[in-house]
Scaffold this motif. Sequence first.
Motif, PDB file in Angstrom:
ATOM      1  N   ASN A 147       2.095  10.148  -6.598  1.00 53.99           N
ATOM      2  CA  ASN A 147       1.623  10.839  -5.511  1.00 53.99           C
ATOM      3  C   ASN A 147       2.315  11.184  -4.279  1.00 53.99           C
ATOM      4  OD1 ASN A 147      -1.277  10.304  -4.600  1.00 53.99           O
ATOM      5  ND2 ASN A 147      -0.643   7.974  -5.365  1.00 53.99           N
ATOM      6  N   GLU A 148       4.052  11.201  -4.542  1.00 55.57           N
ATOM      7  CA  GLU A 148       4.730  11.680  -3.339  1.00 55.57           C
ATOM      8  C   GLU A 148       6.007  12.207  -4.753  1.00 55.57           C
ATOM      9  OE1 GLU A 148       4.235   8.067  -0.652  1.00 55.57           O
ATOM     10  OE2 GLU A 148       6.114   7.959  -1.976  1.00 55.57           O
ATOM     11  N   SER A 188       3.570   5.822  -6.576  1.00 52.78           N
ATOM     12  CA  SER A 188       4.364   6.360  -5.333  1.00 52.78           C
ATOM     13  C   SER A 188       4.793   7.847  -5.973  1.00 52.78           C
ATOM     14  CB  SER A 188       5.892   5.330  -4.889  1.00 52.78           C
ATOM     15  OG  SER A 188       5.031   4.029  -3.666  1.00 52.78           O
ATOM     16  N   ARG A 236       8.671  13.563  -0.515  1.00 49.11           N
ATOM     17  CA  ARG A 236       7.344  14.253  -0.092  1.00 49.11           C
ATOM     18  C   ARG A 236       7.328  15.136  -1.604  1.00 49.11           C
ATOM     19  NH1 ARG A 236       8.106  16.857   5.941  1.00 49.11           N
ATOM     20  NH2 ARG A 236      10.350  18.222   5.031  1.00 49.11           N
ATOM     21  N   GLY A 296       5.896   7.569   9.008  1.00 46.35           N
ATOM     22  CA  GLY A 296       5.763   7.318   8.235  1.00 46.35           C
ATOM     23  C   GLY A 296       5.393   5.281   8.068  1.00 46.35           C
ATOM     24  N   ARG A 317       2.406   4.492   1.456  1.00 46.96           N
ATOM     25  CA  ARG A 317       2.687   4.747   2.985  1.00 46.96           C
ATOM     26  C   ARG A 317       1.974   5.849   3.572  1.00 46.96           C
ATOM     27  NH1 ARG A 317       8.755   6.280   2.071  1.00 46.96           N
ATOM     28  NH2 ARG A 317       7.999   6.285  -0.097  1.00 46.96           N
ATOM     29  N   SER A 318       1.759   5.211   4.720  1.00 45.09           N
ATOM     30  CA  SER A 318       1.068   6.377   5.132  1.00 45.09           C
ATOM     31  C   SER A 318       1.312   7.503   6.423  1.00 45.09           C
ATOM     32  CB  SER A 318      -0.074   5.574   6.361  1.00 45.09           C
ATOM     33  OG  SER A 318      -1.067   6.822   7.034  1.00 45.09           O
ATOM     34  N   VAL A 319       1.278   8.902   6.343  1.00 43.43           N
ATOM     35  CA  VAL A 319       2.339   8.926   6.728  1.00 43.43           C
ATOM     36  C   VAL A 319       1.591  10.384   7.384  1.00 43.43           C
ATOM     37  CG1 VAL A 319       4.283  11.471   6.601  1.00 43.43           C
ATOM     38  CG2 VAL A 319       4.325   9.710   4.531  1.00 43.43           C
ATOM     39  N   VAL A 320       2.308  10.681   8.478  1.00 43.48           N
ATOM     40  CA  VAL A 320       1.811  11.016  10.005  1.00 43.48           C
ATOM     41  C   VAL A 320       2.798  12.828  10.031  1.00 43.48           C
ATOM     42  CG1 VAL A 320       1.486  11.996  12.265  1.00 43.48           C
ATOM     43  CG2 VAL A 320       0.297   9.305  11.140  1.00 43.48           C
ATOM     44  N   SER A 365       0.573  -1.140   0.229  1.00 39.56           N
ATOM     45  CA  SER A 365      -0.062  -0.787   0.409  1.00 39.56           C
ATOM     46  C   SER A 365       1.212   1.299   0.220  1.00 39.56           C
ATOM     47  CB  SER A 365      -0.679  -0.160   1.145  1.00 39.56           C
ATOM     48  OG  SER A 365      -1.909  -1.063   1.327  1.00 39.56           O
TER      49      SER A 365
END
Length: 327
Positions: A253-254, A250, A227, A51, A39-42, A37
């Motif tokens: 999106n990134e 990726s 990013r 991440g 990556r989920s980033v906070v 998936s």
Amino acid sequence: MRVITQHDVKELLSMKACIGIMEEVLADLAAGQAVQSLRSVVPVHGGNLMGLMPAYLKREQKVGAKIITVFPDNHAKGLPSHQGFVSLFDAATGQLEAIVDGRRITAIRTAAVSAAATKRLAREDAATLAIIGTGEQARTHMEAMLLVRPIRRIRIWGPTPAHAEQLRQEAERLYSGEGITVETMPTAEQAVADADIVCTVTAATTPILHGAWLKEGAHVNAVGACRAKDRELDSELVRRAELFVDRMESAVNEAGDYLIPLAEGVIAEGHIRGELGDVLLVRIAGRSSERAVTLFKGLGLACEDLAAAGYILNEAIRRDKGTEIDL
């Protein structure tokens, strides 16, 4: 469950072995034998982040995730910018098998992926390497590039001259016996002026490498910016280059190195030639000519971390390394 430390990872995972592991897992990803998936980033204060990167390797029957923090300004504090761990589970039973240091895995596998890209995209006679950046990735990329091309000259540039000089001294001790000359350069432009391979491994958020500086036939590995708002490369370089990525999802999106020139209208959708895994499977071609400038944009993938961790776990069991604990 086995806990495997940074020291163990360094001992158990060689760069040469990791290059082969990365080639296999990226080919598996392209063939549908690995699943992951985005990556989920906070976001964390000060432009930092944490991440979560999950994946499933079907052939190896492993599932897991890397949890990692990225604090770009840590170098000024004497701390690594990337810190975390990889969790590894048996996909048949769901049993937690290992917790593996993520910092060293990240350092080695990132450079190993760049080496896999360099094997397919750089000219065979590439002999001059430019390293833009002076941190841990600069060191591992230097090691990796020397394994896949006949490097005779290394040129180093970083924003802090003292750090560049320290890296030069380290590299000279390691490689001077192999007939390789190592020097620092006063500017990034001078470092890359005659380079066949350029690796950008910085914490830059605005361009530090420009397309006008590169000679015909050069190959670039860009792995620093991760990013959508950050980039190491100017738009002209991306426009000029034949662009390959580790994962299309990726990148769109990134990857600020792609998204910013796209938003500017300098490139169009479809500018990305394809994924490295498809090059490895010979589904698409690599560089189109000896004169072409090629670019590999690597963001780092969870499947790479799991593949490396799985190899490390097997080696740890075989060589009785790490610490067994009961949760």
